[in-house]
Structures are given as C-alpha cells and as structure tokens.
Design a protein around this motif. Structure first.
Motif, mmCIF file in Angstrom:
data_model
loop_
_atom_site.group_PDB
_atom_site.id
_atom_site.type_symbol
_atom_site.label_atom_id
_atom_site.label_comp_id
_atom_site.label_asym_id
_atom_site.label_seq_id
_atom_site.Cartn_x
_atom_site.Cartn_y
_atom_site.Cartn_z
ATOM 1 N N ASP A 1 0.831 -1.201 0.000
ATOM 2 C CA ASP A 1 0.000 0.000 0.000
ATOM 3 C C ASP A 1 0.871 1.259 0.000
ATOM 4 N N ASP A 2 1.927 1.273 0.804
ATOM 5 C CA ASP A 2 2.841 2.420 0.840
ATOM 6 C C ASP A 2 3.516 2.632 -0.511
ATOM 7 N N ALA A 3 3.967 1.537 -1.147
ATOM 8 C CA ALA A 3 4.626 1.646 -2.452
ATOM 9 C C ALA A 3 3.648 2.178 -3.502
ATOM 10 N N ARG A 4 2.421 1.758 -3.411
ATOM 11 C CA ARG A 4 1.405 2.251 -4.359
ATOM 12 C C ARG A 4 1.199 3.755 -4.174
ATOM 13 N N ARG A 5 1.170 4.186 -2.929
ATOM 14 C CA ARG A 5 0.963 5.617 -2.637
ATOM 15 C C ARG A 5 2.125 6.477 -3.134
ATOM 16 N N THR A 6 3.327 5.903 -3.191
ATOM 17 C CA THR A 6 4.484 6.678 -3.659
ATOM 18 C C THR A 6 4.666 6.587 -5.172
ATOM 19 N N GLY A 7 3.745 5.910 -5.860
ATOM 20 C CA GLY A 7 3.751 5.920 -7.308
ATOM 21 C C GLY A 7 4.251 4.670 -7.992
ATOM 22 N N ALA A 8 4.642 3.655 -7.243
ATOM 23 C CA ALA A 8 5.090 2.407 -7.871
ATOM 24 C C ALA A 8 3.884 1.674 -8.461
ATOM 25 N N THR A 9 4.129 0.973 -9.531
ATOM 26 C CA THR A 9 3.096 0.123 -10.113
ATOM 27 C C THR A 9 3.096 -1.192 -9.352
ATOM 28 N N ILE A 10 1.936 -1.649 -8.943
ATOM 29 C CA ILE A 10 1.817 -2.878 -8.164
ATOM 30 C C ILE A 10 1.192 -3.959 -9.042
ATOM 31 N N LEU A 11 1.916 -5.074 -9.175
ATOM 32 C CA LEU A 11 1.418 -6.237 -9.899
ATOM 33 C C LEU A 11 1.432 -7.415 -8.944
ATOM 34 N N ALA A 12 0.540 -8.350 -9.154
ATOM 35 C CA ALA A 12 0.488 -9.502 -8.255
ATOM 36 C C ALA A 12 0.163 -10.776 -9.016
ATOM 37 N N LEU A 13 0.841 -11.813 -8.611
ATOM 38 C CA LEU A 13 0.524 -13.172 -9.027
ATOM 39 C C LEU A 13 0.120 -13.844 -7.728
ATOM 40 N N GLU A 14 -1.151 -14.183 -7.618
ATOM 41 C CA GLU A 14 -1.668 -14.653 -6.334
ATOM 42 C C GLU A 14 -2.694 -15.749 -6.556
ATOM 43 N N SER A 15 -3.215 -16.277 -5.460
ATOM 44 C CA SER A 15 -4.140 -17.401 -5.577
ATOM 45 C C SER A 15 -5.511 -17.090 -4.991
ATOM 46 N N GLY A 16 -5.980 -15.882 -5.222
ATOM 47 C CA GLY A 16 -7.318 -15.528 -4.765
ATOM 48 C C GLY A 16 -7.321 -14.717 -3.483
#
Length: 187
Positions: free
Chosen positions: A112-127
């Motif tokens: 969440d902090d990285a997203r707020r500072t402008g980083a693009t957030i990608l995820a490979l997750e299982s639901g």
C-alpha cells in the motif's frame, strides 16, 4: 513450452499472462522491477527466469531485484535487498508480489505504501482479495485451474520477454484497404 501454449490457447490463460508480462516490461529502469514473496516463500525461481529472459531479450529493465524478508548480512549485495527497498519504491518502478498463499499484513502495508508513492503494483496470487485490491493488475491462479502456480510463473516470465509483433506489409495493406473500402459485409 510450445505444447503448453497449444493446450492453453483456447482458455484465455495466454492472454492473461501476456497482459501481466507486458505490464512487467513497462518498468523504466534496470533494478526497478522488485519481486517479493511471503516470508516462507521467496520467488527465487521466478527471479531467475526473469533475469534470464531480460538477458536473452535485451530488456535490462526486466532484470528483477529480489526483495527478501530476512536477508543474511553476509550474502552478496544482490541477495541482501531487504523489505526497506519497498519503502523507497517510486514512479517508474514496479513491485511484483508473488504470493501463492495469503499475503501477511506487514506485506500488504508495504505494498500500500509503495502504491501511494507511485510504484506500479502487480500480483501473481491465488485468490487473495486484499492483495488483488491493492494491485494495479493481478492474476489469480486457482488451485484447481488448468495451470499450477509454478506453471503460471513460467508463462508470465516468458510473456514478459515477448516483444510485440509488428504488423507486416500484408497486415498493413489489409487495414488500409478496409479503411478505404469499408468493412466486408457477408450476405
């Protein structure tokens, strides 16, 4: 890999992994692609594959930085990158979270902090709805799906190095003819 692509051609998985791979490739600078997993499962395998793909495709921005939960102090510099690196993530960088199990709260807070500072957030997750909710783009791998979590990592790393195919002369001429004459109507 070709057989796997053939089997998955009609399922939509190739398109979904290609979209995530394209998003990974949008990282602007070498070292700006940060890979992090959960405390018990660091994404070593995917890090190695992306590093290979970056080298073979000539895409230095695709070479990942493995972010570790508890890096040993005596480890080489590239294996000593800790969670504090996520705090410095900013615009033009990508934080790729690889979590086969639910992401712990400390990781979600850092994401969440990285997203707020402008980083693009990608995820490979299982639901994981919380992780998917923080990500700009996420690919959920169901445990009963046609692709295993490990298989999805292979597909994403291969897709990340795929360069978009430029339309050939025949494709460009066909588009030009369609614009000039209008679409073909079948009776």
């Amino acid at each position: 890999m070709a057989f796997l692509r053939e089997v998955l051609a009609e399922t939509g998985w190739l398109e979904r992994t290609r979209e995530l791979g394209t998003a990974l490739r949008a990282t602007r600078s070498p070292g700006g692609l940060l890979l992090v997993g959960t405390p018990g499962d660091e994404p070593w395998h995917l890090t190695a594959h992306l590093g290979d793909e970056a080298r073979l495709a000539g895409l230095p921005q695709l070479a990942p930085t493995l972010v570790r939960w508890s890096p040993p102090a005596q480890a080489p510099a590239h294996l000593r990158v800790g969670l504090d690196r996520i705090e410095r993530a900013g615009r033009g960088e990508t934080l790729f979270v690889v979590a086969e199990r639910q992401a712990p709260v400390p990781l979600l807070e850092r994401v969440d902090d990285a997203r707020r500072t402008g980083a693009t957030i990608l995820a490979l997750e299982s639901g994981d709805p919380e992780l998917a909710g923080l990500a700009h783009d996420a690919l959920a791998i169901p445990s009963d799906g046609p692709v295993s979590f490990d298989g999805a990592q292979h597909l994403v790393s291969a897709a990340a190095a795929e360069l978009p195919r430029r339309p050939g002369l025949r494709d460009r001429l066909a588009r030009l003819l369609e614009r000039v004459s209008g679409p073909q109507v079948v009776d």
